[in-house]
Design a protein around this motif. Structure first.
Motif, short mmCIF file in Angstrom:
data_model
loop_
_atom_site.label_atom_id
_atom_site.label_comp_id
_atom_site.label_asym_id
_atom_site.label_seq_id
_atom_site.Cartn_x
_atom_site.Cartn_y
_atom_site.Cartn_z
N ALA A 185 -9.64 8.67 -0.85
CA ALA A 185 -9.33 7.26 -0.60
C ALA A 185 -10.55 6.38 -0.83
CB ALA A 185 -8.81 7.09 0.82
N ARG A 191 -3.43 7.48 -1.23
CA ARG A 191 -2.75 6.55 -0.33
C ARG A 191 -1.61 7.31 0.32
NH1 ARG A 191 -1.62 1.99 -3.75
NH2 ARG A 191 -3.78 1.44 -3.29
N SER A 225 -5.74 5.55 9.24
CA SER A 225 -6.35 4.24 8.98
C SER A 225 -7.80 4.21 9.44
CB SER A 225 -5.56 3.14 9.69
OG SER A 225 -4.23 3.09 9.22
N GLU A 230 -5.67 4.08 3.32
CA GLU A 230 -4.62 3.06 3.38
C GLU A 230 -3.28 3.71 3.67
OE1 GLU A 230 -5.76 -0.83 0.78
OE2 GLU A 230 -4.96 0.89 -0.32
N ARG A 232 0.89 2.99 4.30
CA ARG A 232 2.06 2.12 4.24
C ARG A 232 3.08 2.61 5.27
NH1 ARG A 232 4.29 -1.12 0.41
NH2 ARG A 232 2.75 -0.45 -1.13
N SER A 260 -1.49 -0.82 6.49
CA SER A 260 -1.98 -1.84 5.56
C SER A 260 -0.83 -2.61 4.91
CB SER A 260 -2.82 -1.20 4.46
OG SER A 260 -3.93 -0.51 5.01
N LEU A 340 -0.51 -3.56 -2.50
CA LEU A 340 -1.71 -2.73 -2.57
C LEU A 340 -2.11 -2.52 -4.03
CD1 LEU A 340 -0.81 -0.05 0.13
CD2 LEU A 340 -2.23 -2.10 0.40
#
Length: 361
Positions: A185, A191, A225, A230, A232, A260, A340
């Motif tokens: 990341a 992600r 996080s 990141e 979702r 995020s 993103l």
């Protein structure tokens, strides 16, 4: 009513989502249990998870669906022990000659050579890197991954090749791989999407019986996080008449945990999933079954599901539009509506192997 012999007694399927092992659509003959009077159903053992192995010749699956943001996937496993009754991947088990019902969650296939096959495919001269999606069919962090470690092996390969990856999971076991994911990341190569359907632990246990509870998945968002990954929040699936009232609360919980961005998908019932879902509704929520199915039919032109591109994920009609507007408004308020950036592909480089000639420059 669930009084036919096709329904497995609830005592035998405790911790499972489906109620039947009906044959898949490709089978010439159907299987049905028959009570011959000699054995008592309550003497039969509970259903256990069986795992067989497959040696794949190839691993990367290329997809050409115009309504999804990726063009390739890999699957370390076939079938999924999480047992989510709504899982749109259940029909894939029919290709193995197995039931999309209980077989999908009890008769699993592991692919132990997946990391080696993946490395071979990534080294092909004609290979062009693009983000690979993992978890779009079956969950790579389902319980058997704890012992098998196939997903971690695939991640190690992707990190070595500096290849981008997007992961979707409900499994908290992903926290084990934070060391790899945080490293990737930091270079824009990884992600994660964490799927949470409801904040109601009781409903979650019925609908997705072997998935960690919602509160625990929120903690996974928090830990990922905090490690610079990141995440979702995936409000998926939204079930009209059962979970749609939770949209705003789910987004608020995800934002508080550190997500995020966020996305949502309406409940999808392709092929064998539709009767499995309706059996489940009749067993667990008979008072809401008619309402839920009426809402779904409103969204799909009178059918329980439509596979039409750009329609299948959300549906149409006033109720679908209302859910979409509520989601968009709450996501905007919470800062979860941002797009993103794409994962990087320019860093891709196959690592040297023993015996390779080194470049002079």
């Amino acid at each position: 009513m669930q009084d036919g012999m096709r329904f497995i007694p609830s005592e035998r399927r405790r911790g499972r989502g489906a109620a039947t092992s009906d044959s898949g659509r490709f089978e010439r003959h159907a299987r049905e249990a028959v009570d011959d009077g000699w054995d008592r159903n309550d003497d039969l053992p509970p259903l256990r998870t069986e795992v067989s192995e497959e040696r794949p010749r190839s691993l990367i699956n290329y997809v050409r669906s115009p309504d999804i943001p990726f063009d390739r996937t890999i699957n370390p496993y076939r079938g999924c022990e999480h047992g989510c009754i709504y899982c749109f991947a259940r029909p894939s088990h029919a290709y193995l000659g197995l039931s999309p019902g209980l077989d999908f969650e009890t008769r699993l296939v592991a692919r132990p050579d997946a990391p080696e096959v993946l490395a071979r495919e990534l080294r092909a001269q004609r290979y062009v890197p693009e983000a690979v999606a993992i978890g779009t069919n079956t969950d790579p962090y389902q319980p058997i991954e704890r012992d098998r470690g196939i997903m971690r092996g695939c991640l190690e390969v992707l990190r070595a090749f500096r290849h981008p990856v997007g992961i979707v999971t409900k499994g908290t076991l992903i926290e084990r791989d934070i060391d790899i994911l945080s490293d990737m990341a930091a270079r824009g190569l990884a992600r994660v999407g964490i799927s949470i359907t409801t904040l109601d632990a009781g409903l979650s246990r019925k609908m997705e019986p072997r998935v960690p509870p919602p509160k625990r998945r929120l903690e996974t968002i928090r830990r990922l996080s905090a490690a610079g990954i990141e995440v979702r929040l995936m409000v998926s699936p939204v079930v009209p008449g059962l979970t749609d009232h939770e949209v705003e609360r789910l987004l608020e919980a995800g934002a508080e945990a550190g997500a995020s961005a966020a996305s949502w998908i309406m409940l999808r019932l392709p092929r064998e999933v539709a009767p499995l879902w309706q059996d489940w509704l009749a067993e667990h929520y008979p008072d809401r079954a008619a309402r839920v199915m009426a809402r779904l039919r409103e969204m799909h032109g009178g059918e329980v599901y439509s596979s039409q591109w750009h329609h299948r994920m959300r549906g149409d009609g006033p109720h679908a539009e209302l859910i979409g507007k509520r989601f968009a408004r709450a996501a905007r308020r919470l800062g979860l509506d941002r797009r993103l950036p794409p994962l990087r592909t320019d860093l891709f480089a196959p690592p040297p192997r023993a015996g390779d000639q080194l470049s002079l420059f």
